[in-house]
Design a protein around this motif. Sequence first.
Motif, PDB file in Angstrom:
ATOM      1  N   ASP A 291       0.856  -1.190   0.000  1.00 17.54           N
ATOM      2  CA  ASP A 291       0.000   0.000   0.000  1.00 17.54           C
ATOM      3  C   ASP A 291       0.885   1.231   0.000  1.00 17.54           C
ATOM      4  OD1 ASP A 291      -2.431   1.580   0.305  1.00 17.54           O
ATOM      5  OD2 ASP A 291      -1.758   1.938   2.361  1.00 17.54           O
ATOM      6  N   TRP A 292       0.679   2.125  -0.950  1.00 18.56           N
ATOM      7  CA  TRP A 292       1.401   3.396  -0.944  1.00 18.56           C
ATOM      8  C   TRP A 292       0.417   4.524  -1.177  1.00 18.56           C
ATOM      9  CZ3 TRP A 292       1.197   6.586  -5.176  1.00 18.56           C
ATOM     10  CH2 TRP A 292       0.756   6.002  -6.378  1.00 18.56           C
ATOM     11  N   HIS A 293       0.691   5.656  -0.600  1.00 16.31           N
ATOM     12  CA  HIS A 293      -0.192   6.812  -0.726  1.00 16.31           C
ATOM     13  C   HIS A 293       0.596   8.018  -0.212  1.00 16.31           C
ATOM     14  CE1 HIS A 293      -4.240   8.076  -1.740  1.00 16.31           C
ATOM     15  NE2 HIS A 293      -4.363   8.756  -0.617  1.00 16.31           N
ATOM     16  N   PHE A 294      -0.094   9.110  -0.001  1.00 17.84           N
ATOM     17  CA  PHE A 294       0.504  10.298   0.621  1.00 17.84           C
ATOM     18  C   PHE A 294      -0.475  10.832   1.652  1.00 17.84           C
ATOM     19  CE2 PHE A 294       2.360   9.911  -3.545  1.00 17.84           C
ATOM     20  CZ  PHE A 294       3.690  10.238  -3.365  1.00 17.84           C
ATOM     21  N   TYR A 295       0.048  11.549   2.615  1.00 13.32           N
ATOM     22  CA  TYR A 295      -0.826  12.276   3.534  1.00 13.32           C
ATOM     23  C   TYR A 295      -0.249  13.666   3.728  1.00 13.32           C
ATOM     24  CZ  TYR A 295       2.345  10.845   7.453  1.00 13.32           C
ATOM     25  OH  TYR A 295       3.409  10.621   8.293  1.00 13.32           O
ATOM     26  N   GLN A 296      -1.001  14.560   4.320  1.00 16.84           N
ATOM     27  CA  GLN A 296      -0.527  15.937   4.345  1.00 16.84           C
ATOM     28  C   GLN A 296      -0.886  16.673   5.628  1.00 16.84           C
ATOM     29  OE1 GLN A 296      -2.114  17.534   0.694  1.00 16.84           O
ATOM     30  NE2 GLN A 296      -4.156  17.790   1.532  1.00 16.84           N
ATOM     31  N   ALA A 297      -0.167  17.777   5.840  1.00 19.48           N
ATOM     32  CA  ALA A 297      -0.426  18.673   6.966  1.00 19.48           C
ATOM     33  C   ALA A 297       0.032  20.062   6.559  1.00 19.48           C
ATOM     34  CB  ALA A 297       0.330  18.211   8.206  1.00 19.48           C
ATOM     35  N   ALA A 298      -0.669  21.078   7.021  1.00 20.72           N
ATOM     36  CA  ALA A 298      -0.298  22.453   6.690  1.00 20.72           C
ATOM     37  C   ALA A 298       0.693  22.970   7.728  1.00 20.72           C
ATOM     38  CB  ALA A 298      -1.541  23.339   6.651  1.00 20.72           C
ATOM     39  N   VAL A 299       1.930  23.200   7.302  1.00 18.21           N
ATOM     40  CA  VAL A 299       2.981  23.725   8.171  1.00 18.21           C
ATOM     41  C   VAL A 299       3.352  25.105   7.633  1.00 18.21           C
ATOM     42  CG1 VAL A 299       5.243  23.272   9.202  1.00 18.21           C
ATOM     43  CG2 VAL A 299       3.826  21.350   8.418  1.00 18.21           C
ATOM     44  N   PRO A 300       3.014  26.188   8.348  1.00 14.89           N
ATOM     45  CA  PRO A 300       3.197  27.540   7.803  1.00 14.89           C
ATOM     46  C   PRO A 300       4.598  27.820   7.246  1.00 14.89           C
ATOM     47  CG  PRO A 300       1.935  27.641   9.824  1.00 14.89           C
ATOM     48  CD  PRO A 300       2.344  26.204   9.664  1.00 14.89           C
ATOM     49  N   THR A 301       5.613  27.311   7.893  1.00 12.14           N
ATOM     50  CA  THR A 301       6.996  27.571   7.469  1.00 12.14           C
ATOM     51  C   THR A 301       7.306  27.015   6.085  1.00 12.14           C
ATOM     52  OG1 THR A 301       7.815  27.632   9.727  1.00 12.14           O
ATOM     53  CG2 THR A 301       9.401  27.072   8.057  1.00 12.14           C
TER      54      THR A 301
ATOM     55  N   TYR B   4      -6.163  17.286  -7.773  1.00  7.00           N
ATOM     56  CA  TYR B   4      -5.014  17.493  -8.674  1.00  7.00           C
ATOM     57  C   TYR B   4      -3.821  16.625  -8.271  1.00  7.00           C
ATOM     58  CZ  TYR B   4      -2.314  20.618  -5.515  1.00  7.00           C
ATOM     59  OH  TYR B   4      -1.574  21.153  -4.480  1.00  7.00           O
ATOM     60  N   VAL B   5      -3.701  16.334  -6.964  1.00  3.77           N
ATOM     61  CA  VAL B   5      -2.620  15.456  -6.514  1.00  3.77           C
ATOM     62  C   VAL B   5      -2.939  14.011  -6.904  1.00  3.77           C
ATOM     63  CG1 VAL B   5      -1.314  14.613  -4.526  1.00  3.77           C
ATOM     64  CG2 VAL B   5      -2.020  17.012  -4.630  1.00  3.77           C
ATOM     65  N   LEU B   6      -4.186  13.583  -6.707  1.00  5.59           N
ATOM     66  CA  LEU B   6      -4.596  12.227  -7.078  1.00  5.59           C
ATOM     67  C   LEU B   6      -4.375  11.984  -8.578  1.00  5.59           C
ATOM     68  CD1 LEU B   6      -7.899  11.916  -5.016  1.00  5.59           C
ATOM     69  CD2 LEU B   6      -5.770  10.663  -4.601  1.00  5.59           C
ATOM     70  N   GLN B   7      -4.728  12.958  -9.388  1.00  2.00           N
ATOM     71  CA  GLN B   7      -4.535  12.808 -10.838  1.00  2.00           C
ATOM     72  C   GLN B   7      -3.048  12.693 -11.172  1.00  2.00           C
ATOM     73  OE1 GLN B   7      -6.680  16.275 -12.075  1.00  2.00           O
ATOM     74  NE2 GLN B   7      -8.598  15.172 -12.405  1.00  2.00           N
ATOM     75  N   ALA B   8      -2.238  13.479 -10.482  1.00  2.00           N
ATOM     76  CA  ALA B   8      -0.794  13.478 -10.740  1.00  2.00           C
ATOM     77  C   ALA B   8      -0.151  12.150 -10.395  1.00  2.00           C
ATOM     78  CB  ALA B   8      -0.114  14.616  -9.972  1.00  2.00           C
ATOM     79  N   ILE B   9      -0.659  11.485  -9.370  1.00  2.00           N
ATOM     80  CA  ILE B   9      -0.059  10.219  -8.946  1.00  2.00           C
ATOM     81  C   ILE B   9      -0.775   9.005  -9.547  1.00  2.00           C
ATOM     82  CG2 ILE B   9       0.848  11.206  -6.816  1.00  2.00           C
ATOM     83  CD1 ILE B   9      -1.395   9.832  -5.263  1.00  2.00           C
ATOM     84  N   GLY B  10      -1.762   9.276 -10.415  1.00  2.00           N
ATOM     85  CA  GLY B  10      -2.406   8.198 -11.147  1.00  2.00           C
ATOM     86  C   GLY B  10      -3.384   7.385 -10.337  1.00  2.00           C
ATOM     87  N   LYS B  11      -3.999   8.020  -9.317  1.00  2.00           N
ATOM     88  CA  LYS B  11      -5.028   7.329  -8.536  1.00  2.00           C
ATOM     89  C   LYS B  11      -6.368   8.018  -8.794  1.00  2.00           C
ATOM     90  CE  LYS B  11      -2.464   5.259  -4.727  1.00  2.00           C
ATOM     91  NZ  LYS B  11      -2.590   4.830  -3.327  1.00  2.00           N
ATOM     92  N   PRO B  12      -7.375   7.256  -9.151  1.00  2.00           N
ATOM     93  CA  PRO B  12      -8.675   7.874  -9.452  1.00  2.00           C
ATOM     94  C   PRO B  12      -9.368   8.451  -8.226  1.00  2.00           C
ATOM     95  CG  PRO B  12      -8.843   5.488  -9.563  1.00  2.00           C
ATOM     96  CD  PRO B  12      -7.391   5.805  -9.373  1.00  2.00           C
ATOM     97  N   GLY B  13      -9.022   7.921  -7.040  1.00  2.00           N
ATOM     98  CA  GLY B  13      -9.657   8.387  -5.805  1.00  2.00           C
ATOM     99  C   GLY B  13      -8.738   8.149  -4.629  1.00  2.00           C
ATOM    100  N   ASN B  14      -9.241   8.538  -3.452  1.00  2.00           N
ATOM    101  CA  ASN B  14      -8.440   8.401  -2.239  1.00  2.00           C
ATOM    102  C   ASN B  14      -8.492   6.968  -1.712  1.00  2.00           C
ATOM    103  OD1 ASN B  14      -7.263  11.084  -1.228  1.00  2.00           O
ATOM    104  ND2 ASN B  14      -9.312  11.659  -1.895  1.00  2.00           N
ATOM    105  N   ASN B  15      -7.853   6.084  -2.423  1.00  2.00           N
ATOM    106  CA  ASN B  15      -7.868   4.680  -1.961  1.00  2.00           C
ATOM    107  C   ASN B  15      -6.523   4.024  -2.218  1.00  2.00           C
ATOM    108  OD1 ASN B  15      -7.914   4.131  -4.795  1.00  2.00           O
ATOM    109  ND2 ASN B  15     -10.144   4.265  -4.764  1.00  2.00           N
TER     110      ASN B  15
END
Length: 286
Positions: A212-222, A275-286
């Motif tokens: 299983d590979w994916h990405f996750y994110q967080a908003a870091v102001p710096t 736009y990130v999902l499209q870039a990594i070739g995944k149709p959805g968050n799965n």
Amino acid sequence: MSDYQETLYEGYGQRFRMDRLLHEVRTGHQHLVIFENARMGRVMALDGVIQTTEADEFIYHEMLTHVPILAHGAARRVLIVGGGDGGILREVCRHRSVERITMVEIDATVVEMCKEFLPEHSRGAFEDPRLNLVIDDGMRFVATTEDRFDVIISDSTDPIGPGEVLFSENFYQACRRCLNDGGILVTQNGTPFMQLGEVQTTAQRMNGLFADWHFYQAAVPTYIGGAMTFAWGACDAASRRLPPDILRQRFVGSGIVARYYNPEIHQGAFALPQYVLQAIGKPGNN
């Protein structure tokens, strides 16, 4: 009083007022600056790129640490690649269930300077008896070590200079080799709005390497450019799809009081923009 202008992107950036320069040195690997800023506290930059600030480091360090360790649920051996400021180490040390922590940092000067000038990042974690600190090239270490790990956290600089190799196909393959069954690799992966190519490259390298590979994110102001992306590679596909009550149980059981992380943030962080999902070739968050 002078300004510190970041040089990461052409034609777009951020500026910090340097209220007081605390330290500046050219190490054997990179140019390091630590200064004080009234809004962000103490700030460290390497080779013209802001690495960490006292004000918002907790967001980055909590998310890169607690997400994989709590998703794993039984991590005993943790490897940190990079992370010379000690922030990741501090958060890993909060997990009492972790028995052994190996940290591989290429630049001994970064460790020493951060202990002295950014002591709030590590808060004594370098003295933890579970720690084995190795001053070495992270790529060389994962390619040659006989040790195996439950969780590997790559806290690297951007893919320029000494950090470039930590985004290579060889690095991901070597990390996969070092993981125990059910192991998880997470890595810093830049802000996708500004560095979408890097996210795509990582996706191509993770694909086929992990169950299983994916990405996750967080908003870091710096980290200018929007949400920060972390790459996720798990040997067990179930690690990313834990029921909320299991995550909550593990988090409460850890006894950790976080400033950013909670189980809901953990789960929501894996929902990516289209736009990130499209870039990594995944149709959805799965």
